[in-house]
Write a protein that holds these residues in place. Structure first.
Motif, PDB file in Angstrom:
ATOM      1  N   GLN A 199      34.999   6.078 -23.737  1.00  0.00           N
ATOM      2  CA  GLN A 199      34.973   4.664 -23.347  1.00  0.00           C
ATOM      3  C   GLN A 199      35.811   4.416 -22.097  1.00  0.00           C
ATOM      4  O   GLN A 199      35.461   3.574 -21.265  1.00  0.00           O
ATOM      5  CB  GLN A 199      35.489   3.791 -24.507  1.00  0.00           C
ATOM      6  CG  GLN A 199      34.565   3.741 -25.710  1.00  0.00           C
ATOM      7  CD  GLN A 199      33.174   3.242 -25.361  1.00  0.00           C
ATOM      8  OE1 GLN A 199      32.993   2.437 -24.441  1.00  0.00           O
ATOM      9  NE2 GLN A 199      32.177   3.741 -26.086  1.00  0.00           N
ATOM     10  N   ALA A 200      36.910   5.161 -21.927  1.00  0.00           N
ATOM     11  CA  ALA A 200      37.715   5.032 -20.703  1.00  0.00           C
ATOM     12  C   ALA A 200      36.898   5.450 -19.486  1.00  0.00           C
ATOM     13  O   ALA A 200      36.966   4.813 -18.425  1.00  0.00           O
ATOM     14  CB  ALA A 200      38.980   5.878 -20.825  1.00  0.00           C
ATOM     15  N   ILE A 201      36.118   6.530 -19.629  1.00  0.00           N
ATOM     16  CA  ILE A 201      35.244   6.959 -18.532  1.00  0.00           C
ATOM     17  C   ILE A 201      34.237   5.865 -18.204  1.00  0.00           C
ATOM     18  O   ILE A 201      33.971   5.571 -17.028  1.00  0.00           O
ATOM     19  CB  ILE A 201      34.527   8.269 -18.902  1.00  0.00           C
ATOM     20  CG1 ILE A 201      35.513   9.432 -18.906  1.00  0.00           C
ATOM     21  CG2 ILE A 201      33.383   8.563 -17.925  1.00  0.00           C
ATOM     22  CD1 ILE A 201      34.921  10.754 -19.340  1.00  0.00           C
ATOM     23  N   MET A 202      33.670   5.232 -19.225  1.00  0.00           N
ATOM     24  CA  MET A 202      32.674   4.197 -18.986  1.00  0.00           C
ATOM     25  C   MET A 202      33.286   2.956 -18.321  1.00  0.00           C
ATOM     26  O   MET A 202      32.636   2.305 -17.501  1.00  0.00           O
ATOM     27  CB  MET A 202      31.987   3.809 -20.303  1.00  0.00           C
ATOM     28  CG  MET A 202      31.076   4.885 -20.868  1.00  0.00           C
ATOM     29  SD  MET A 202      29.984   5.596 -19.615  1.00  0.00           S
ATOM     30  CE  MET A 202      29.164   4.136 -18.996  1.00  0.00           C
ATOM     31  N   LEU A 203      34.512   2.624 -18.669  1.00  0.00           N
ATOM     32  CA  LEU A 203      35.179   1.503 -17.987  1.00  0.00           C
ATOM     33  C   LEU A 203      35.362   1.831 -16.504  1.00  0.00           C
ATOM     34  O   LEU A 203      35.187   0.962 -15.639  1.00  0.00           O
ATOM     35  CB  LEU A 203      36.531   1.221 -18.645  1.00  0.00           C
ATOM     36  CG  LEU A 203      36.480   0.637 -20.063  1.00  0.00           C
ATOM     37  CD1 LEU A 203      37.870   0.590 -20.678  1.00  0.00           C
ATOM     38  CD2 LEU A 203      35.863  -0.765 -20.054  1.00  0.00           C
ATOM     39  N   GLY A 204      35.710   3.078 -16.204  1.00  0.00           N
ATOM     40  CA  GLY A 204      35.797   3.489 -14.806  1.00  0.00           C
ATOM     41  C   GLY A 204      34.450   3.466 -14.121  1.00  0.00           C
ATOM     42  O   GLY A 204      34.346   3.096 -12.941  1.00  0.00           O
ATOM     43  N   ALA A 205      33.388   3.839 -14.857  1.00  0.00           N
ATOM     44  CA  ALA A 205      32.038   3.815 -14.281  1.00  0.00           C
ATOM     45  C   ALA A 205      31.625   2.393 -13.930  1.00  0.00           C
ATOM     46  O   ALA A 205      30.980   2.164 -12.892  1.00  0.00           O
ATOM     47  CB  ALA A 205      31.048   4.421 -15.277  1.00  0.00           C
ATOM     48  N   ASN A 206      31.996   1.430 -14.772  1.00  0.00           N
ATOM     49  CA  ASN A 206      31.656   0.025 -14.493  1.00  0.00           C
ATOM     50  C   ASN A 206      32.322  -0.455 -13.204  1.00  0.00           C
ATOM     51  O   ASN A 206      31.698  -1.134 -12.375  1.00  0.00           O
ATOM     52  CB  ASN A 206      32.090  -0.864 -15.668  1.00  0.00           C
ATOM     53  CG  ASN A 206      31.371  -0.511 -16.954  1.00  0.00           C
ATOM     54  OD1 ASN A 206      30.315   0.125 -16.935  1.00  0.00           O
ATOM     55  ND2 ASN A 206      31.944  -0.898 -18.076  1.00  0.00           N
ATOM     56  N   VAL A 207      33.586  -0.087 -13.032  1.00  0.00           N
ATOM     57  CA  VAL A 207      34.286  -0.475 -11.802  1.00  0.00           C
ATOM     58  C   VAL A 207      33.688   0.269 -10.609  1.00  0.00           C
ATOM     59  O   VAL A 207      33.526  -0.302  -9.519  1.00  0.00           O
ATOM     60  CB  VAL A 207      35.802  -0.180 -11.928  1.00  0.00           C
ATOM     61  CG1 VAL A 207      36.512  -0.461 -10.601  1.00  0.00           C
ATOM     62  CG2 VAL A 207      36.411  -1.018 -13.040  1.00  0.00           C
ATOM     63  N   GLY A 208      33.327   1.534 -10.811  1.00  0.00           N
ATOM     64  CA  GLY A 208      32.753   2.325  -9.725  1.00  0.00           C
ATOM     65  C   GLY A 208      31.475   1.729  -9.178  1.00  0.00           C
ATOM     66  O   GLY A 208      31.282   1.645  -7.956  1.00  0.00           O
ATOM     67  N   THR A 209      30.587   1.296 -10.075  1.00  0.00           N
ATOM     68  CA  THR A 209      29.318   0.734  -9.604  1.00  0.00           C
ATOM     69  C   THR A 209      29.537  -0.595  -8.888  1.00  0.00           C
ATOM     70  O   THR A 209      28.796  -0.933  -7.958  1.00  0.00           O
ATOM     71  CB  THR A 209      28.337   0.573 -10.784  1.00  0.00           C
ATOM     72  OG1 THR A 209      27.020   0.339 -10.266  1.00  0.00           O
ATOM     73  CG2 THR A 209      28.705  -0.568 -11.686  1.00  0.00           C
ATOM     74  N   SER A 210      30.573  -1.359  -9.272  1.00  0.00           N
ATOM     75  CA  SER A 210      30.865  -2.618  -8.565  1.00  0.00           C
ATOM     76  C   SER A 210      31.457  -2.334  -7.182  1.00  0.00           C
ATOM     77  O   SER A 210      31.181  -3.069  -6.226  1.00  0.00           O
ATOM     78  CB  SER A 210      31.820  -3.484  -9.390  1.00  0.00           C
ATOM     79  OG  SER A 210      33.080  -2.857  -9.545  1.00  0.00           O
TER      80      SER A 210
END
Length: 549
Positions: free
Chosen positions: A80-91
């Motif tokens: 889930q930490a990786i996915m939170l980073g992925a969300n910020v990355g795409t923004s």
């Protein structure tokens, strides 16, 4: 509208080219970074951010992370930490693309085409593909701006936007549906930004649409992992739940968010981009400290199945002190490997017959499962071997390991050789002659039948069946020789299909013959113990040499 549809389609295609290009050039490295970047939440967050910025797709990051979590290589909290980073990355990718760098588009497209044409190595072609895709994305954004400009005067669109502005929840749903259909929240946010720049979308409505795009972007990974294990589905479902919670909290305060952003940035388009970034950063800041209870809640919602479809089913550690039972369990698990290999052969044949690329992908997935099960069986028997075993038990353990190893080699041949030959046939739109196709299908059927015979020999240790399997190896050699001779005859006759598929035909025959050699290996220890195998010869009941093994 036609210009808008074409611009969005070009944006999606450019996004796809960047994702596939980076995956082909750096896919193994990206997976390795994800695998090792889970020492703590902050490093996992950073890995998710960087990988997503490289791939320009949080969906791709989600699927890779789900694969690691499903294999047990990382905990749900780290995933889930990786996915939170992925969300910020795409923004952040949205922020980069929002800069007015349209002059770069033709340069990147030209450079991508030249590099793709000149490069031979697959990684370099992947880089060229990514450069070309980025150029297409920048070009599509320019076209989006041009196509949305006339919408300022559209009364129908104004009425539609007014109705969505009156019902923010409906705006969230509409944007979510668009993101699901496009399989990309990035594309939808960029579209909203273009509409906001022309005044078609008001700032408060833009916030609601951005929330919907974020929510919808989490749905495609959930759909893609529906058939996976609960461990993998927790990653994508947890990401969707986190975004849903964030949307529910922020939506009532959309007006206040607009007021704050208006004081920080100028221009409605910039406000849309900043809202996208701020939402994902705030979501990460809130969720990172709460990942442990959040992961616990997701586990309660989606508990692990009692019996996993993947991984070993019969290797019970509690019976390792009873060698006979443990060896029987190892044999049952090895039979599962054999069944999986038989399915690989059958799927490869169906892919060859129907030109089905999806079946080719399933073959690769099954080979991964064969590798996992083979390692599990060997480790299990290694643990059993730590205690003193009787001679018969030691011999049985060696037979099981040898058979499992041969099955793994067969799986590698099907995946690395036969699957690639089928993909080559599909890619170049080749067809076998009717006679050639029939010969190849017959070879596949005989091979699968021999594998089933080997499965029976593993269980029974029957000498008669072992002899039959070794004799079948000779039949396989004759079958290959006849098919190769028939193929050469068709070549001499000038049959077009045979000329086009000559190397494919002969390579498939060669690989199937290699597979049958691995299958026959199960019979050798049995025949040797019975005195029917001398060196490389099979002797008859009278003692005379009868046929080559």
């Amino acid at each position: 509208m036609l210009d808008l549809i074409g611009a969005v389609a070009l944006l999606l295609w450019g996004l796809r080219m960047v994702k596939t290009g980076v995956s082909r050039a750096f896919g193994a490295r990206l997976r390795r970074w994800i695998g090792i970047g889970t020492r703590n939440r902050v490093s996992a967050f950073g890995v998710g951010l960087l990988v997503t910025m490289a791939l320009q797709s949080s969906t791709a990051t989600a699927l890779m992370t789900a694969g690691f979590a499903g294999s047990g290589f990382m905990s749900s909290a780290m995933a889930q930490a990786i996915m939170l980073g992925a969300n910020v990355g795409t923004s952040l990718v949205t922020r980069i693309l929002a800069f007015d760098v349209r002059w770069l588009a033709p340069l990147l497209i030209a450079a991508g085409v030249v590099l793709f044409t000149l490069c031979e190595a697959k990684p370099n072609k992947g880089i060229a593909r990514a450069v070309l895709g980025l150029g297409l994305m920048l070009l599509s954004l320019h076209l989006l701006g041009q196509s949305t400009e006339p919408m300022r005067q559209s009364q129908v669109l104004k009425a539609l936007m007014a109705s969505l502005d009156a019902v923010p929840v409906l705006a969230v749903v509409v944007a979510a549906v668009l993101a699901i259909a496009a399989s990309s929240s990035l594309a939808v946010v960029l579209l909203i930004m273009s509409l906001a720049a022309t005044g078609t979308v008001q700032p408060e409505l833009g916030i609601a649409l951005v929330l919907g795009a974020n929510l919808g972007g989490a749905v495609p990974p959930v759909l893609a992992t529906l058939g996976d294990s609960p461990l993998a589905r927790r990653v994508t479902l947890g990401n969707l739940a986190a975004r849903l919670i964030g949307c529910a909290i922020v939506l009532p305060f959309a007006g206040q968010a607009v007021a704050i952003l208006s004081g920080l940035v100028s221009g409605p388009a910039q406000q849309i981009v900043e809202a996208h970034i701020v939402f994902n950063i705030l979501l990460a800041a809130i969720m990172l400290p709460l990942l442990t209870p959040f992961a616990w809640a997701v586990r309660r919602i989606l508990p692990e199945a009692a019996t996993r479809e993947d991984g070993p089913r019969h290797l019970d550690s509690d019976i390792l002190d009873r060698p006979t039972m443990a060896l029987a369990a190892a044999a049952r698990e090895t039979l599962r490997i054999g069944d999986c290999v038989a399915s690989m052969l059958q799927n490869n044949l169906e892919a060859l017959r129907m030109n089905d690329t999806k079946r080719c992908a399933s073959v690769a997935a099954m080979d991964d499962e064969v590798d996992r099960l083979n390692n599990a069986v060997k480790l299990y028997l290694a643990r059993l071997g730590r205690s003193a075993l009787e001679e018969n038990d030691e011999k049985r353990s060696a037979e099981i390991i040898a058979y499992a190893t041969n099955l793994e080699h067969i799986g590698d041949i099907v995946d690395k050789n036969l699957r690639e030959l089928v993909e080559k046939k599909i890619k170049h739109q080749l067809s076998f002659s009717a006679e050639g196709a029939a010969e190849i299908e017959q070879f596949y059927r005989v091979t699968i039948e021999n594998l089933r015979l080997a499965q029976s020999i593993l269980v029974s240790g029957d000498e008669k069946l072992a002899r039959q399997l070794v004799e079948a190896k000779v039949d396989i050699r004759h079958l290959e020789e006849r098919s190769a001779a028939n193929h050469m005859s068709r070549l001499r006759d000038g049959q077009v299909e045979s000329v086009q598929t000559s190397s494919l035909h002969l390579d498939i025959l060669r690989d199937l013959k290699r597979i049958n050699a691995h299958i026959a290996a199960i019979a050798y220890p049995i025949l040797k113990e019975s005195g029917l195998l001398r060196e490389s010869r099979l002797v008859g009941e009278t003692g005379g040499e009868q046929m080559q093994a």
